[in-house]
Design a protein around this motif. Structure first.
Motif, PDB file in Angstrom:
ATOM      1  N   ALA A 170       0.830  -1.203   0.000  1.00  0.00           N
ATOM      2  CA  ALA A 170       0.000   0.000   0.000  1.00  0.00           C
ATOM      3  C   ALA A 170       0.867   1.257   0.000  1.00  0.00           C
ATOM      4  CB  ALA A 170      -0.917  -0.007   1.228  1.00  0.00           C
ATOM      5  N   GLU A 171       1.963   1.213   0.754  1.00  0.00           N
ATOM      6  CA  GLU A 171       2.856   2.375   0.795  1.00  0.00           C
ATOM      7  C   GLU A 171       3.524   2.591  -0.555  1.00  0.00           C
ATOM      8  OE1 GLU A 171       4.555   2.700   5.288  1.00  0.00           O
ATOM      9  OE2 GLU A 171       5.074   0.886   4.178  1.00  0.00           O
ATOM     10  N   LEU A 172       3.942   1.510  -1.180  1.00  0.00           N
ATOM     11  CA  LEU A 172       4.562   1.634  -2.496  1.00  0.00           C
ATOM     12  C   LEU A 172       3.580   2.186  -3.513  1.00  0.00           C
ATOM     13  CD1 LEU A 172       6.735  -1.606  -2.887  1.00  0.00           C
ATOM     14  CD2 LEU A 172       7.543   0.761  -2.746  1.00  0.00           C
ATOM     15  N   ALA A 173       2.367   1.714  -3.468  1.00  0.00           N
ATOM     16  CA  ALA A 173       1.348   2.197  -4.403  1.00  0.00           C
ATOM     17  C   ALA A 173       1.124   3.686  -4.206  1.00  0.00           C
ATOM     18  CB  ALA A 173       0.046   1.417  -4.201  1.00  0.00           C
ATOM     19  N   GLU A 174       1.068   4.115  -2.933  1.00  0.00           N
ATOM     20  CA  GLU A 174       0.840   5.531  -2.647  1.00  0.00           C
ATOM     21  C   GLU A 174       2.029   6.375  -3.118  1.00  0.00           C
ATOM     22  OE1 GLU A 174       0.837   9.320  -0.709  1.00  0.00           O
ATOM     23  OE2 GLU A 174       2.238   7.726  -0.144  1.00  0.00           O
ATOM     24  N   LEU A 175       3.247   5.865  -2.901  1.00  0.00           N
ATOM     25  CA  LEU A 175       4.443   6.584  -3.347  1.00  0.00           C
ATOM     26  C   LEU A 175       4.472   6.684  -4.883  1.00  0.00           C
ATOM     27  CD1 LEU A 175       7.119   5.042  -0.956  1.00  0.00           C
ATOM     28  CD2 LEU A 175       6.420   7.448  -1.035  1.00  0.00           C
ATOM     29  N   LEU A 176       4.089   5.624  -5.543  1.00  0.00           N
ATOM     30  CA  LEU A 176       4.094   5.634  -7.006  1.00  0.00           C
ATOM     31  C   LEU A 176       3.055   6.607  -7.541  1.00  0.00           C
ATOM     32  CD1 LEU A 176       5.704   4.298  -9.223  1.00  0.00           C
ATOM     33  CD2 LEU A 176       4.015   2.479  -9.326  1.00  0.00           C
ATOM     34  N   GLN A 177       1.924   6.714  -6.873  1.00  0.00           N
ATOM     35  CA  GLN A 177       0.908   7.673  -7.296  1.00  0.00           C
ATOM     36  C   GLN A 177       1.400   9.101  -7.080  1.00  0.00           C
ATOM     37  OE1 GLN A 177      -2.412   6.004  -4.974  1.00  0.00           O
ATOM     38  NE2 GLN A 177      -3.449   5.534  -6.917  1.00  0.00           N
ATOM     39  N   ARG A 178       2.122   9.334  -5.992  1.00  0.00           N
ATOM     40  CA  ARG A 178       2.720  10.656  -5.791  1.00  0.00           C
ATOM     41  C   ARG A 178       3.762  10.936  -6.873  1.00  0.00           C
ATOM     42  NH1 ARG A 178       4.874  10.305   0.161  1.00  0.00           N
ATOM     43  NH2 ARG A 178       6.167  12.028  -0.667  1.00  0.00           N
ATOM     44  N   SER A 179       4.480   9.897  -7.259  1.00  0.00           N
ATOM     45  CA  SER A 179       5.479  10.056  -8.325  1.00  0.00           C
ATOM     46  C   SER A 179       4.832  10.492  -9.626  1.00  0.00           C
ATOM     47  CB  SER A 179       6.230   8.734  -8.548  1.00  0.00           C
ATOM     48  OG  SER A 179       6.874   8.304  -7.369  1.00  0.00           O
ATOM     49  N   ASP A 203      11.875   4.515 -17.278  1.00  0.00           N
ATOM     50  CA  ASP A 203      10.600   4.240 -17.948  1.00  0.00           C
ATOM     51  C   ASP A 203       9.448   4.316 -16.940  1.00  0.00           C
ATOM     52  OD1 ASP A 203       8.681   3.506 -19.732  1.00  0.00           O
ATOM     53  OD2 ASP A 203       9.420   1.483 -20.096  1.00  0.00           O
ATOM     54  N   ALA A 204       9.685   3.748 -15.740  1.00  0.00           N
ATOM     55  CA  ALA A 204       8.644   3.766 -14.714  1.00  0.00           C
ATOM     56  C   ALA A 204       8.320   5.193 -14.281  1.00  0.00           C
ATOM     57  CB  ALA A 204       9.092   2.939 -13.509  1.00  0.00           C
ATOM     58  N   TRP A 205       9.342   6.018 -14.149  1.00  0.00           N
ATOM     59  CA  TRP A 205       9.122   7.420 -13.763  1.00  0.00           C
ATOM     60  C   TRP A 205       8.272   8.143 -14.803  1.00  0.00           C
ATOM     61  CZ3 TRP A 205       8.947  11.165 -10.357  1.00  0.00           C
ATOM     62  CH2 TRP A 205       9.078  12.500 -10.772  1.00  0.00           C
ATOM     63  N   ARG A 206       8.610   7.920 -16.061  1.00  0.00           N
ATOM     64  CA  ARG A 206       7.887   8.615 -17.131  1.00  0.00           C
ATOM     65  C   ARG A 206       6.458   8.095 -17.296  1.00  0.00           C
ATOM     66  NH1 ARG A 206      13.179   7.638 -20.682  1.00  0.00           N
ATOM     67  NH2 ARG A 206      14.382   9.497 -20.096  1.00  0.00           N
ATOM     68  N   SER A 207       6.244   6.823 -16.957  1.00  0.00           N
ATOM     69  CA  SER A 207       4.916   6.242 -17.180  1.00  0.00           C
ATOM     70  C   SER A 207       4.174   5.955 -15.878  1.00  0.00           C
ATOM     71  CB  SER A 207       5.054   4.941 -17.982  1.00  0.00           C
ATOM     72  OG  SER A 207       5.838   3.997 -17.275  1.00  0.00           O
ATOM     73  N   SER A 208       4.629   6.538 -14.773  1.00  0.00           N
ATOM     74  CA  SER A 208       4.011   6.238 -13.470  1.00  0.00           C
ATOM     75  C   SER A 208       2.531   6.608 -13.429  1.00  0.00           C
ATOM     76  CB  SER A 208       4.767   6.963 -12.350  1.00  0.00           C
ATOM     77  OG  SER A 208       4.806   8.365 -12.593  1.00  0.00           O
ATOM     78  N   SER A 209       2.121   7.558 -14.249  1.00  0.00           N
ATOM     79  CA  SER A 209       0.701   7.947 -14.255  1.00  0.00           C
ATOM     80  C   SER A 209      -0.185   6.827 -14.791  1.00  0.00           C
ATOM     81  CB  SER A 209       0.504   9.210 -15.086  1.00  0.00           C
ATOM     82  OG  SER A 209       0.886   8.992 -16.431  1.00  0.00           O
ATOM     83  N   ARG A 210       0.412   5.845 -15.465  1.00  0.00           N
ATOM     84  CA  ARG A 210      -0.379   4.745 -16.028  1.00  0.00           C
ATOM     85  C   ARG A 210      -0.552   3.589 -15.041  1.00  0.00           C
ATOM     86  NH1 ARG A 210       2.672   5.928 -20.851  1.00  0.00           N
ATOM     87  NH2 ARG A 210       3.940   4.045 -20.626  1.00  0.00           N
ATOM     88  N   TYR A 211       0.130   3.691 -13.890  1.00  0.00           N
ATOM     89  CA  TYR A 211      -0.017   2.625 -12.898  1.00  0.00           C
ATOM     90  C   TYR A 211      -1.407   2.680 -12.266  1.00  0.00           C
ATOM     91  CZ  TYR A 211       0.160   0.239  -8.436  1.00  0.00           C
ATOM     92  OH  TYR A 211      -0.145  -0.559  -7.364  1.00  0.00           O
ATOM     93  N   GLU A 212      -2.078   1.545 -12.203  1.00  0.00           N
ATOM     94  CA  GLU A 212      -3.410   1.444 -11.603  1.00  0.00           C
ATOM     95  C   GLU A 212      -3.379   0.415 -10.478  1.00  0.00           C
ATOM     96  OE1 GLU A 212      -6.398   0.650 -14.500  1.00  0.00           O
ATOM     97  OE2 GLU A 212      -5.609   2.118 -15.944  1.00  0.00           O
ATOM     98  N   PRO A 213      -3.471   0.861  -9.217  1.00  0.00           N
ATOM     99  CA  PRO A 213      -3.422  -0.066  -8.073  1.00  0.00           C
ATOM    100  C   PRO A 213      -4.422  -1.206  -8.172  1.00  0.00           C
ATOM    101  CG  PRO A 213      -3.314   2.208  -7.337  1.00  0.00           C
ATOM    102  CD  PRO A 213      -3.632   2.253  -8.798  1.00  0.00           C
ATOM    103  N   SER A 214      -5.554  -0.966  -8.801  1.00  0.00           N
ATOM    104  CA  SER A 214      -6.584  -2.004  -8.886  1.00  0.00           C
ATOM    105  C   SER A 214      -6.154  -3.174  -9.767  1.00  0.00           C
ATOM    106  CB  SER A 214      -7.880  -1.409  -9.435  1.00  0.00           C
ATOM    107  OG  SER A 214      -7.683  -0.889 -10.745  1.00  0.00           O
ATOM    108  N   ARG A 215      -5.121  -2.973 -10.562  1.00  0.00           N
ATOM    109  CA  ARG A 215      -4.707  -4.018 -11.498  1.00  0.00           C
ATOM    110  C   ARG A 215      -3.481  -4.786 -11.020  1.00  0.00           C
ATOM    111  NH1 ARG A 215      -4.751  -1.734 -17.544  1.00  0.00           N
ATOM    112  NH2 ARG A 215      -4.466  -3.976 -17.878  1.00  0.00           N
ATOM    113  N   GLY A 216      -2.951  -4.426  -9.867  1.00  0.00           N
ATOM    114  CA  GLY A 216      -1.790  -5.161  -9.356  1.00  0.00           C
ATOM    115  C   GLY A 216      -0.945  -4.294  -8.454  1.00  0.00           C
ATOM    116  N   SER A 217       0.032  -4.917  -7.793  1.00  0.00           N
ATOM    117  CA  SER A 217       0.889  -4.188  -6.864  1.00  0.00           C
ATOM    118  C   SER A 217       1.878  -3.300  -7.602  1.00  0.00           C
ATOM    119  CB  SER A 217       1.659  -5.174  -5.986  1.00  0.00           C
ATOM    120  OG  SER A 217       2.624  -5.871  -6.761  1.00  0.00           O
ATOM    121  N   ALA A 218       2.367  -2.286  -6.900  1.00  0.00           N
ATOM    122  CA  ALA A 218       3.368  -1.384  -7.478  1.00  0.00           C
ATOM    123  C   ALA A 218       4.655  -2.148  -7.774  1.00  0.00           C
ATOM    124  CB  ALA A 218       3.638  -0.226  -6.515  1.00  0.00           C
ATOM    125  N   LEU A 219       5.035  -3.055  -6.843  1.00  0.00           N
ATOM    126  CA  LEU A 219       6.250  -3.837  -7.062  1.00  0.00           C
ATOM    127  C   LEU A 219       6.116  -4.724  -8.293  1.00  0.00           C
ATOM    128  CD1 LEU A 219       9.041  -4.712  -6.130  1.00  0.00           C
ATOM    129  CD2 LEU A 219       7.942  -6.442  -4.680  1.00  0.00           C
TER     130      LEU A 219
END
Length: 207
Positions: A28-37, A80-96
Motif C-alpha cells: 500500500a505504501e509503495l502504491a501511494e508513493l508511485l501515485q505521488r510520483s 521508464d517507470a518514472w515517465r509512465s508512473s501515471s499509467r499505474y493502476e493499483p486495482s490491477r496489481g501491486s506497485a512492485l
C-alpha cells in the motif's frame, strides 16, 4: 528525473535520503508513493527506488547474467517507470509487480538485442570468409593464367618475344619499339603481329 543511481547487487543505494522507505515497505505504501510520483514528486519516486531497486537488480541479473548489463537495465526500467508512473493502476496489481514487469521486459529486450547482434556478427563473419575464399580462388586462377601466358611467350622466337614484351608488357608504341630495337617501324609491327598470332595459337585462343 534525469538520472537514477545504479544499485550494486543487493546493496542499499549510496546517498539515500534520510527519509528513505525501507526495503520491506508495504504494498500500500509503495502504491501511494508511485501515485505521488505520477504527480511529479521526485522524492517519492526516490523512495520507491530505494525500496525496490535491489529486487529489480536481482531480477535483471538473472535474465541478462551480466552485472554491468543488469545495472543498465535497471536504470532504463526506472526511467521508464518514472515517465509512465501515471499509467499505474493499483486495482490491477501491486506497485512492485508493475515495476518488476517493466524490469523484466527491459531485460528480455536487452538479451534479444544481444542475440541479434551476435547473429549479425556471425552472418558478417560468414560473408567475410566467403569473400576471402573467393579472392583466394581468383588469385589462384590469375596465377594459372599467368603461367599459361609465360608458357606461350616461351614459344616465341627471340625477336618476336622482344617486340611483344616491349609493346604489351612495357606499354611502348610501335614507333617506340622500332626505335628501341633499331629496326624500321614496319619490321617492329610485323614482329609484334607474328608474335601475337603465335601466342594466340599457343594459348588456344580463337582469332
Amino acid at each position: 528525473m534525469d538520472h537514477i543511481r545504479a544499485v550494486p547487487d543487493g546493496a542499499p543505494s549510496p546517498g539515500a535520503p534520510s527519509g528513505a522507505v525501507p526495503a520491506d515497505t508495504s504494498a500500500a505504501e509503495l502504491a501511494e508513493l508511485l501515485q505521488r510520483s505520477s504527480r511529479g514528486d521526485e522524492a517519492a519516486f526516490a523512495q520507491v527506488y530505494d525500496a525496490t531497486s535491489s529486487r529489480a537488480y536481482g531480477l535483471a541479473l538473472r535474465v541478462v547474467r551480466n552485472p554491468a548489463q543488469a545495472e543498465e537495465v535497471v536504470q532504463e526500467a526506472y526511467l521508464d517507470a518514472w515517465r509512465s508512473s501515471s499509467r499505474y493502476e493499483p486495482s490491477r496489481g501491486s506497485a512492485l509487480g508493475w515495476l518488476l514487469t517493466i524490469v523484466h521486459r527491459k531485460a528480455v529486450d536487452r538479451v534479444r538485442s544481444a542475440e541479434a547482434a551476435t547473429q549479425r556478427d556471425a552472418v558478417y563473419h560468414r560473408e567475410t570468409q566467403q569473400v576471402e575464399h573467393d579472392q583466394t580462388a581468383e588469385s589462384a586462377h590469375a596465377s594459372l593464367e599467368a603461367q599459361r601466358v609465360r608458357g606461350a611467350v616461351a614459344t616465341l622466337t627471340a625477336v618476336q618475344r622482344e617486340a611483344v614484351e616491349l609493346a604489351f608488357f612495357g606499354g611502348y608504341t610501335h614507333t617506340e619499339v622500332a626505335t628501341m630495337l633499331d629496326v624500321p617501324v614496319g619490321t617492329a609491327k610485323t614482329r609484334i603481329r607474328d608474335g601475337l598470332i603465335r601466342l594466340r595459337d599457343a594459348m588456344g585462343v580463337g582469332s
